[in-house]
Structures are given as structure tokens and as C-alpha cells.
Design a protein around this motif. Structure first.
Motif, mmCIF file in Angstrom:
data_model
loop_
_atom_site.group_PDB
_atom_site.id
_atom_site.type_symbol
_atom_site.label_atom_id
_atom_site.label_comp_id
_atom_site.label_asym_id
_atom_site.label_seq_id
_atom_site.Cartn_x
_atom_site.Cartn_y
_atom_site.Cartn_z
ATOM 1 N N GLN A 7 -6.610 -11.018 57.456
ATOM 2 C CA GLN A 7 -5.346 -10.589 56.863
ATOM 3 C C GLN A 7 -4.176 -10.868 57.801
ATOM 4 O OE1 GLN A 7 -5.868 -6.505 55.786
ATOM 5 N NE2 GLN A 7 -7.287 -6.971 54.125
ATOM 6 N N ALA A 8 -4.390 -10.705 59.093
ATOM 7 C CA ALA A 8 -3.308 -10.892 60.061
ATOM 8 C C ALA A 8 -2.907 -12.358 60.190
ATOM 9 C CB ALA A 8 -3.729 -10.348 61.424
ATOM 10 N N VAL A 9 -3.871 -13.277 60.170
ATOM 11 C CA VAL A 9 -3.550 -14.690 60.343
ATOM 12 C C VAL A 9 -3.507 -15.463 59.037
ATOM 13 C CG1 VAL A 9 -4.443 -14.800 62.680
ATOM 14 C CG2 VAL A 9 -5.932 -15.379 60.774
ATOM 15 N N GLY A 10 -3.919 -14.874 57.967
ATOM 16 C CA GLY A 10 -3.965 -15.563 56.685
ATOM 17 C C GLY A 10 -2.605 -15.684 56.051
ATOM 18 N N GLY A 21 -11.127 -20.983 51.553
ATOM 19 C CA GLY A 21 -11.525 -20.271 52.752
ATOM 20 C C GLY A 21 -10.807 -20.788 53.981
ATOM 21 N N ALA A 22 -9.738 -21.576 53.786
ATOM 22 C CA ALA A 22 -9.003 -22.172 54.888
ATOM 23 C C ALA A 22 -7.535 -22.307 54.508
ATOM 24 C CB ALA A 22 -9.569 -23.549 55.212
ATOM 25 N N PHE A 23 -6.703 -22.487 55.520
ATOM 26 C CA PHE A 23 -5.326 -22.860 55.230
ATOM 27 C C PHE A 23 -4.874 -23.898 56.229
ATOM 28 C CE2 PHE A 23 -2.644 -20.721 58.375
ATOM 29 C CZ PHE A 23 -3.468 -19.728 58.857
ATOM 30 N N HIS A 24 -3.832 -24.618 55.872
ATOM 31 C CA HIS A 24 -3.318 -25.726 56.664
ATOM 32 C C HIS A 24 -1.902 -25.389 57.101
ATOM 33 C CE1 HIS A 24 -6.574 -27.271 54.239
ATOM 34 N NE2 HIS A 24 -6.735 -28.205 55.161
ATOM 35 N N THR A 31 4.875 -24.068 59.381
ATOM 36 C CA THR A 31 4.935 -23.975 57.920
ATOM 37 C C THR A 31 3.552 -24.175 57.325
ATOM 38 O OG1 THR A 31 7.193 -24.813 57.869
ATOM 39 C CG2 THR A 31 5.931 -25.029 55.838
ATOM 40 N N THR A 32 3.160 -23.352 56.371
ATOM 41 C CA THR A 32 1.909 -23.529 55.659
ATOM 42 C C THR A 32 2.084 -24.669 54.666
ATOM 43 O OG1 THR A 32 1.368 -21.192 55.887
ATOM 44 C CG2 THR A 32 0.210 -22.395 54.168
ATOM 45 N N VAL A 33 1.136 -25.615 54.676
ATOM 46 C CA VAL A 33 1.227 -26.778 53.801
ATOM 47 C C VAL A 33 -0.011 -26.863 52.917
ATOM 48 C CG1 VAL A 33 2.678 -28.071 55.411
ATOM 49 C CG2 VAL A 33 0.220 -28.330 55.524
ATOM 50 N N ASP A 34 0.093 -27.618 51.830
ATOM 51 C CA ASP A 34 -1.049 -27.837 50.944
ATOM 52 C C ASP A 34 -2.127 -28.626 51.664
ATOM 53 O OD1 ASP A 34 0.205 -26.562 48.813
ATOM 54 O OD2 ASP A 34 1.109 -28.431 48.083
ATOM 55 N N THR A 46 3.449 -34.965 61.085
ATOM 56 C CA THR A 46 2.153 -35.285 60.483
ATOM 57 C C THR A 46 1.007 -34.556 61.185
ATOM 58 O OG1 THR A 46 1.964 -37.253 61.864
ATOM 59 C CG2 THR A 46 2.921 -37.544 59.657
ATOM 60 N N GLU A 47 1.338 -33.688 62.125
ATOM 61 C CA GLU A 47 0.313 -32.922 62.839
ATOM 62 C C GLU A 47 0.041 -31.633 62.086
ATOM 63 O OE1 GLU A 47 0.718 -32.565 67.077
ATOM 64 O OE2 GLU A 47 2.070 -34.287 67.103
ATOM 65 N N ILE A 48 -1.023 -31.653 61.276
ATOM 66 C CA ILE A 48 -1.379 -30.520 60.429
ATOM 67 C C ILE A 48 -2.702 -29.940 60.932
ATOM 68 C CG2 ILE A 48 -1.874 -29.754 58.078
ATOM 69 C CD1 ILE A 48 0.988 -30.861 58.491
ATOM 70 N N ALA A 49 -2.719 -28.639 61.167
ATOM 71 C CA ALA A 49 -3.923 -27.944 61.624
ATOM 72 C C ALA A 49 -4.610 -27.291 60.427
ATOM 73 C CB ALA A 49 -3.569 -26.874 62.647
ATOM 74 N N ARG A 50 -5.936 -27.276 60.458
ATOM 75 C CA ARG A 50 -6.721 -26.588 59.426
ATOM 76 C C ARG A 50 -7.393 -25.390 60.094
ATOM 77 N NH1 ARG A 50 -10.619 -27.838 54.768
ATOM 78 N NH2 ARG A 50 -12.131 -26.175 55.046
ATOM 79 N N TYR A 51 -7.210 -24.225 59.491
ATOM 80 C CA TYR A 51 -7.830 -22.998 59.995
ATOM 81 C C TYR A 51 -8.822 -22.515 58.968
ATOM 82 C CZ TYR A 51 -3.981 -23.107 63.285
ATOM 83 O OH TYR A 51 -3.094 -23.490 64.248
ATOM 84 N N ASP A 52 -10.097 -22.492 59.331
ATOM 85 C CA ASP A 52 -11.150 -21.989 58.453
ATOM 86 C C ASP A 52 -11.287 -20.497 58.651
ATOM 87 O OD1 ASP A 52 -11.939 -24.511 57.369
ATOM 88 O OD2 ASP A 52 -12.924 -24.944 59.274
ATOM 89 N N LEU A 53 -11.234 -19.762 57.557
ATOM 90 C CA LEU A 53 -11.374 -18.309 57.625
ATOM 91 C C LEU A 53 -12.707 -17.876 57.077
ATOM 92 C CD1 LEU A 53 -7.823 -17.325 56.403
ATOM 93 C CD2 LEU A 53 -8.646 -17.523 58.728
#
Length: 53
Positions: A7-10, A21-24, A31-34, A46-53
Motif C-alpha cells: 500500500q505504501a509503495v503502490g 501485480g506490478a507497476f512501471h 511518474t507512473t506510466v503504462d 526512456t528509463e522506465i522501472a518495473r516494480y513487482d508487488l
């Protein structure tokens, strides 16, 4: 405890987190991106990180 962390990082949209189950997120400005975005709509990076929750 894990649920509190999620909840804190989502910061992605609830539907995005529920479906993948992830966000970019832009590494430059945060900024959260699609998940299919080629770059950040806010800063153009163009540096987009993917975070798996």
C-alpha cells in the motif's frame, strides 16, 4: 506487514496493480506510466522501472 508495504509503495492505478501485480515508474521523475509505454509522458525519459508487488 507485506500488505502495508504494498500500500505504501503502490502508486500505480488500482486496476494496473490488480491486473499485473506490478507497476512501471519513470526513473527520472517518478511518474507512473503504462506497462506498454516507450517513455515517460511527463519528462520524455526512456528509463522506465518495473516494480513487482
Amino acid at each position: 506487514m507485506l500488505e502495508q508495504l504494498k500500500q505504501a509503495v503502490g502508486r500505480g492505478s488500482p486496476s494496473q496493480r490488480a491486473s499485473t501485480g506490478a507497476f512501471h515508474e519513470c526513473r527520472q521523475c517518478g511518474t507512473t506510466v503504462d506497462d506498454d509505454a516507450d517513455g515517460c509522458p511527463a519528462c520524455g525519459s526512456t528509463e522506465i522501472a518495473r516494480y513487482d508487488l
